[in-house]
Design an enzyme around this catalytic site. Sequence first.
Site, PDB file in Angstrom:
ATOM      1  N   ASP A  86      29.984  49.982  38.427  1.00  0.00           N
ATOM      2  CA  ASP A  86      29.063  50.872  37.610  1.00  0.00           C
ATOM      3  C   ASP A  86      29.335  52.867  38.429  1.00  0.00           C
ATOM      4  O   ASP A  86      29.159  53.757  38.247  1.00  0.00           O
ATOM      5  CB  ASP A  86      28.644  50.914  37.228  1.00  0.00           C
ATOM      6  CG  ASP A  86      27.975  49.310  36.633  1.00  0.00           C
ATOM      7  OD1 ASP A  86      29.558  49.214  35.281  1.00  0.00           O
ATOM      8  OD2 ASP A  86      27.082  48.704  36.283  1.00  0.00           O
ATOM      9  N   THR A 115      28.892  47.909  43.193  1.00  0.00           N
ATOM     10  CA  THR A 115      29.359  48.188  40.936  1.00  0.00           C
ATOM     11  C   THR A 115      30.120  48.259  41.149  1.00  0.00           C
ATOM     12  O   THR A 115      30.218  49.626  41.670  1.00  0.00           O
ATOM     13  CB  THR A 115      27.442  48.217  41.499  1.00  0.00           C
ATOM     14  OG1 THR A 115      28.084  48.315  39.476  1.00  0.00           O
ATOM     15  CG2 THR A 115      27.237  49.977  40.917  1.00  0.00           C
TER      16      THR A 115
HETATM   17  O1  F6P Z   1      26.877  45.740  36.235  1.00  0.00           O
HETATM   18  C1  F6P Z   1      28.181  45.382  36.450  1.00  0.00           C
HETATM   19  C2  F6P Z   1      28.619  45.298  35.215  1.00  0.00           C
HETATM   20  O2  F6P Z   1      29.898  45.694  34.914  1.00  0.00           O
HETATM   21  C3  F6P Z   1      28.535  46.424  33.279  1.00  0.00           C
HETATM   22  O3  F6P Z   1      29.812  47.378  33.533  1.00  0.00           O
HETATM   23  C4  F6P Z   1      28.243  45.843  32.519  1.00  0.00           C
HETATM   24  O4  F6P Z   1      27.469  46.617  31.309  1.00  0.00           O
HETATM   25  C5  F6P Z   1      27.908  44.465  33.121  1.00  0.00           C
HETATM   26  O5  F6P Z   1      28.515  44.065  34.552  1.00  0.00           O
HETATM   27  C6  F6P Z   1      28.583  43.629  32.272  1.00  0.00           C
HETATM   28  O6  F6P Z   1      27.491  42.477  32.789  1.00  0.00           O
HETATM   29  P1  F6P Z   1      28.235  41.051  32.313  1.00  0.00           P
HETATM   30  O7  F6P Z   1      28.890  40.564  33.078  1.00  0.00           O
HETATM   31  O8  F6P Z   1      26.980  39.709  32.434  1.00  0.00           O
HETATM   32  O9  F6P Z   1      28.889  40.641  31.349  1.00  0.00           O
END
Ligand code: F6P
Length: 360
Positions: free
Chosen positions: A142, A140
């Site tokens: 994050d 991730t």
């Molecule tokens: O968990 C990874 C992430 O990129 C976060 O940082 C972000 O909030 C989210 O996923 C975005 O999700 P999506 O791809 O559904 O827009």
Amino acid sequence: MAGEKRIGILTSGGDCAGLNAVIRAAVFRAAELGWTIIGIKEGTMGLLSRPLQYEVLKTTMFSGQVMRQGGTILGTTNKGNPFAFPMADGSTKDRSAEIVGGCHELGLDALIGIGGDGSFAILRKLFADSGIGLVGVPKTIDNDVGHTEMSVGFDTAVVVATEALDRLQPTAASHARVMVLEVMGRDAGHIALAAGIAGGADVILIPEIPYRIESITEKIRHVRSTGRNFALVVVSEAVKTQDGSAVHKEFADGQKRFGGIGEYVSDQIANATGAETRVTVLGHVQRGSPPSWRDRMVAAAFGVHAVDLVAEGKFDRMVAWSDRQVVDVALEEAIAHYKVIEMDEPLVRTARGLGICLGD
Ligand code: F6P
């Protein structure tokens, strides 16, 4: 050799750089042992489809570009919890048995799940009494999975965010502006803190530290008093406004996601200081580039170790990075500990030592 094994592998949750490098490493290690790796398409969705969506992965498929590419050759999904799967009529249905059944149909001995905390929680529940051993590989941008210093994808996201600051600085200086960069990271400020330090930010706002606009404006006034005409501000997407509200953007499908706090803070700075401000929302650019050398190296170590755990019969484990090497920890413990920035972390001291305003 402990008998031939068939290992499934899937990517689940949001993509990031380095996923293909993990898959490649697992395929190469399994080939050394004479085992078969079966790539499941689109996370658990491939196991819900009939016919099952999968591909037997061969080392020859990874001879060229694949390990250098972002994204995942298997596809992924961050929707459709199999225990409450959304059906066409608006109801939800427990489809977990179909997934486990799909794995048995494929003759899998073990499954390597490349995911984050949410995916691991679902996979553990799915395979608890299935006879199919589970090994997790943390990924991730994050970097919020517990008990590992690094998750695959984090390093590349920081490289991208740092490069964004490198590109914003000259234009900020040319126009005497305050540039606000909103980065991803969910409820943990790891990307913002690391990239902010590396990219020379004056202000870094992270979800772990509630901010006061007075503290930010004081910093910007101080910067101006030193004769510098610009400032760089990094804001993590889940930072709350001063009254404690999260800022979300609502999408056409009714889903709410983080987005907008950069704009909010930018307006506050402009109103309070009279500075001209501009906002850049970095978004999915952080997920999509070729993996950095460090993400490739960690991915390689994770992929090999995941297969070795299967060889040792060590299941319900997650591979992890600790003190410059690959180790493994209990998946249960990794999930239980959502890793945010602690106030006594060395990097927080580094930021404060540089005079960076953390909003408090
Ligand atoms: O968990 C990874 C992430 O990129 C976060 O940082 C972000 O909030 C989210 O996923 C975005 O999700 P999506 O791809 O559904 O827009």
